[in-house]
Scaffold this active site. Structure first.
Site, PDB file in Angstrom:
ATOM      1  N   ARG A  40       0.825  -1.213   0.000  1.00 50.58           N
ATOM      2  CA  ARG A  40       0.000   0.000   0.000  1.00 50.58           C
ATOM      3  C   ARG A  40       0.855   1.258   0.000  1.00 50.58           C
ATOM      4  O   ARG A  40       0.412   2.298  -0.483  1.00 50.58           O
ATOM      5  CB  ARG A  40      -0.953  -0.017   1.192  1.00 50.58           C
ATOM      6  CG  ARG A  40      -2.125  -0.953   1.010  1.00 50.58           C
ATOM      7  CD  ARG A  40      -3.095  -0.887   2.157  1.00 50.58           C
ATOM      8  NE  ARG A  40      -2.540  -1.460   3.381  1.00 50.58           N
ATOM      9  CZ  ARG A  40      -3.193  -1.584   4.525  1.00 50.58           C
ATOM     10  NH1 ARG A  40      -4.441  -1.145   4.618  1.00 50.58           N
ATOM     11  NH2 ARG A  40      -2.634  -2.138   5.573  1.00 50.58           N
ATOM     12  N   LEU A  84       2.071 -11.841   5.290  1.00 48.73           N
ATOM     13  CA  LEU A  84       1.102 -10.861   5.774  1.00 48.73           C
ATOM     14  C   LEU A  84       0.790 -11.099   7.244  1.00 48.73           C
ATOM     15  O   LEU A  84       0.792 -12.236   7.710  1.00 48.73           O
ATOM     16  CB  LEU A  84      -0.198 -10.955   4.983  1.00 48.73           C
ATOM     17  CG  LEU A  84      -0.244 -10.350   3.583  1.00 48.73           C
ATOM     18  CD1 LEU A  84      -1.539 -10.757   2.894  1.00 48.73           C
ATOM     19  CD2 LEU A  84      -0.126  -8.834   3.642  1.00 48.73           C
ATOM     20  N   GLY A  85       0.497 -10.034   7.951  1.00 44.16           N
ATOM     21  CA  GLY A  85       0.099 -10.202   9.339  1.00 44.16           C
ATOM     22  C   GLY A  85      -0.219  -8.860   9.977  1.00 44.16           C
ATOM     23  O   GLY A  85       0.339  -7.839   9.599  1.00 44.16           O
ATOM     24  N   TYR A 136      -6.932 -15.526  17.532  1.00 40.76           N
ATOM     25  CA  TYR A 136      -5.741 -15.394  16.678  1.00 40.76           C
ATOM     26  C   TYR A 136      -5.374 -16.743  16.061  1.00 40.76           C
ATOM     27  O   TYR A 136      -5.171 -16.851  14.843  1.00 40.76           O
ATOM     28  CB  TYR A 136      -4.585 -14.849  17.502  1.00 40.76           C
ATOM     29  CG  TYR A 136      -3.275 -14.749  16.748  1.00 40.76           C
ATOM     30  CD1 TYR A 136      -2.993 -13.649  15.937  1.00 40.76           C
ATOM     31  CD2 TYR A 136      -2.304 -15.743  16.859  1.00 40.76           C
ATOM     32  CE1 TYR A 136      -1.790 -13.559  15.252  1.00 40.76           C
ATOM     33  CE2 TYR A 136      -1.110 -15.660  16.182  1.00 40.76           C
ATOM     34  CZ  TYR A 136      -0.852 -14.570  15.377  1.00 40.76           C
ATOM     35  OH  TYR A 136       0.337 -14.480  14.699  1.00 40.76           O
ATOM     36  N   LYS A 140      -5.513 -18.066  12.119  1.00 41.06           N
ATOM     37  CA  LYS A 140      -4.327 -18.636  11.481  1.00 41.06           C
ATOM     38  C   LYS A 140      -4.635 -20.032  10.929  1.00 41.06           C
ATOM     39  O   LYS A 140      -4.163 -20.412   9.858  1.00 41.06           O
ATOM     40  CB  LYS A 140      -3.171 -18.696  12.467  1.00 41.06           C
ATOM     41  CG  LYS A 140      -2.587 -17.334  12.829  1.00 41.06           C
ATOM     42  CD  LYS A 140      -2.028 -16.619  11.616  1.00 41.06           C
ATOM     43  CE  LYS A 140      -1.372 -15.298  11.980  1.00 41.06           C
ATOM     44  NZ  LYS A 140      -0.879 -14.572  10.782  1.00 41.06           N
ATOM     45  N   LEU A 163       8.286 -14.176  17.581  1.00 45.87           N
ATOM     46  CA  LEU A 163       9.311 -13.716  16.663  1.00 45.87           C
ATOM     47  C   LEU A 163      10.209 -12.690  17.345  1.00 45.87           C
ATOM     48  O   LEU A 163       9.725 -11.732  17.945  1.00 45.87           O
ATOM     49  CB  LEU A 163       8.672 -13.094  15.416  1.00 45.87           C
ATOM     50  CG  LEU A 163       7.876 -14.053  14.532  1.00 45.87           C
ATOM     51  CD1 LEU A 163       7.113 -13.273  13.473  1.00 45.87           C
ATOM     52  CD2 LEU A 163       8.802 -15.075  13.877  1.00 45.87           C
ATOM     53  N   ARG A 172       4.318  -4.400  19.859  1.00 43.31           N
ATOM     54  CA  ARG A 172       3.106  -5.091  20.274  1.00 43.31           C
ATOM     55  C   ARG A 172       3.089  -5.241  21.788  1.00 43.31           C
ATOM     56  O   ARG A 172       4.125  -5.381  22.429  1.00 43.31           O
ATOM     57  CB  ARG A 172       3.026  -6.462  19.612  1.00 43.31           C
ATOM     58  CG  ARG A 172       2.951  -6.373  18.094  1.00 43.31           C
ATOM     59  CD  ARG A 172       2.740  -7.730  17.478  1.00 43.31           C
ATOM     60  NE  ARG A 172       2.800  -7.639  16.014  1.00 43.31           N
ATOM     61  CZ  ARG A 172       2.492  -8.636  15.203  1.00 43.31           C
ATOM     62  NH1 ARG A 172       2.110  -9.791  15.681  1.00 43.31           N
ATOM     63  NH2 ARG A 172       2.575  -8.478  13.898  1.00 43.31           N
TER      64      ARG A 172
END
Length: 236
Positions: A40, A84-85, A136, A140, A163, A172
């Site tokens: 985007r 993506l996430g 979540y 997934k 991660l 986060r």
């Protein structure tokens, strides 16, 4: 991989996608393929082997832009990589979260397959299950099922736990603390629990680069140990 083809990478502005892209481009220089990365906002990275398509893949107009761009490249898609996430906080609602993580992926996967892709690679999550009580992990799991339904000849699903790596923008919730504690609980998680160890995002990206274009058919799910093993076959 065959010559004169295209790898479609979704999520190039994210943590793993941003680490995957340079590795793919280094391979592209040697193996004569192109990387199409729809985003985007424009990527800061430019490369003669990179086609950065500015499009919002969440809508039909953006999806058509991506389809048109792939056809204009004049070569078939060989592999689709999805990194993506988002988060519930960033998405704003459960519906918006599902629209990005599941629905957008399904649309891009269909586009890749229609343009010739035989392989799909997905960054999912340990514990992904469409029947999970955790929203979540449920999404997934639905993402994995949706990808498998597209009909790729080969599907590689990477299921990392936490991660490790610096994300652009706001950290986060709770993630900073968890990353600092990772060395402690990684040492505790042994045997069957090893799959829940935190993993460096660079290793996940290296595994994607190494697995892209791999021969053979079928579906494989890779957790901590398998991701590290795949990453060792390549370097980003």
């Amino acid at each position: 991989m065959s010559q004169g083809h295209v790898v479609l990478l979704a999520g190039a502005t994210g943590l793993i996608g941003g680490l995957t892209l340079p590795g793919l481009l280094r391979r592209a220089e040697v193996e004569n393929f192109q990387v199409c990365a729809p985003t985007r906002r424009a990527l800061t990275l430019s490369h003669p082997r990179l086609n950065n398509v500015l499009a919002d893949a969440s809508g039909l107009a953006g999806q058509k832009q991506i389809s048109d761009a792939l056809r204009a490249q004049g070569a078939p898609v060989s592999s689709f990589i999805c990194a993506l996430g988002t988060t519930l906080r960033a998405a704003g609602s459960k519906a918006a979260f599902a629209a990005v993580d599941r629905d957008m992926l399904s649309a891009l996967a269909e586009i890749a397959r229609k343009n010739g892709a035989r392989q799909a690679l997905l960054v999912s999550s340990i514990g992904a299950n469409p029947q999970s009580s955790n929203f979540y992990l449920q999404i997934k799991g639905e993402v994995e099922a949706a990808l498998l339904a597209v009909g790729f000849e080969r599907v590689d699903i990477l299921q990392p736990s936490l991660l490790l790596g610096e994300r652009a923008g706001q950290q986060r919730a709770g993630e900073s603390i968890a990353q600092h504690l990772a060395p402690v609980y990684n040492a505790i998680l042994a045997g069957p629990l090893r799959r829940y160890r935190a993993i460096d995002a660079k290793m996940v990206a290296a595994a994607l680069v190494a697995l892209c274009g791999a021969a053979g058919n079928g579906t494989s799910r890779l957790t901590y140990r398998e991701i590290l093993d795949a990453a060792s076959a390549g370097s980003i």
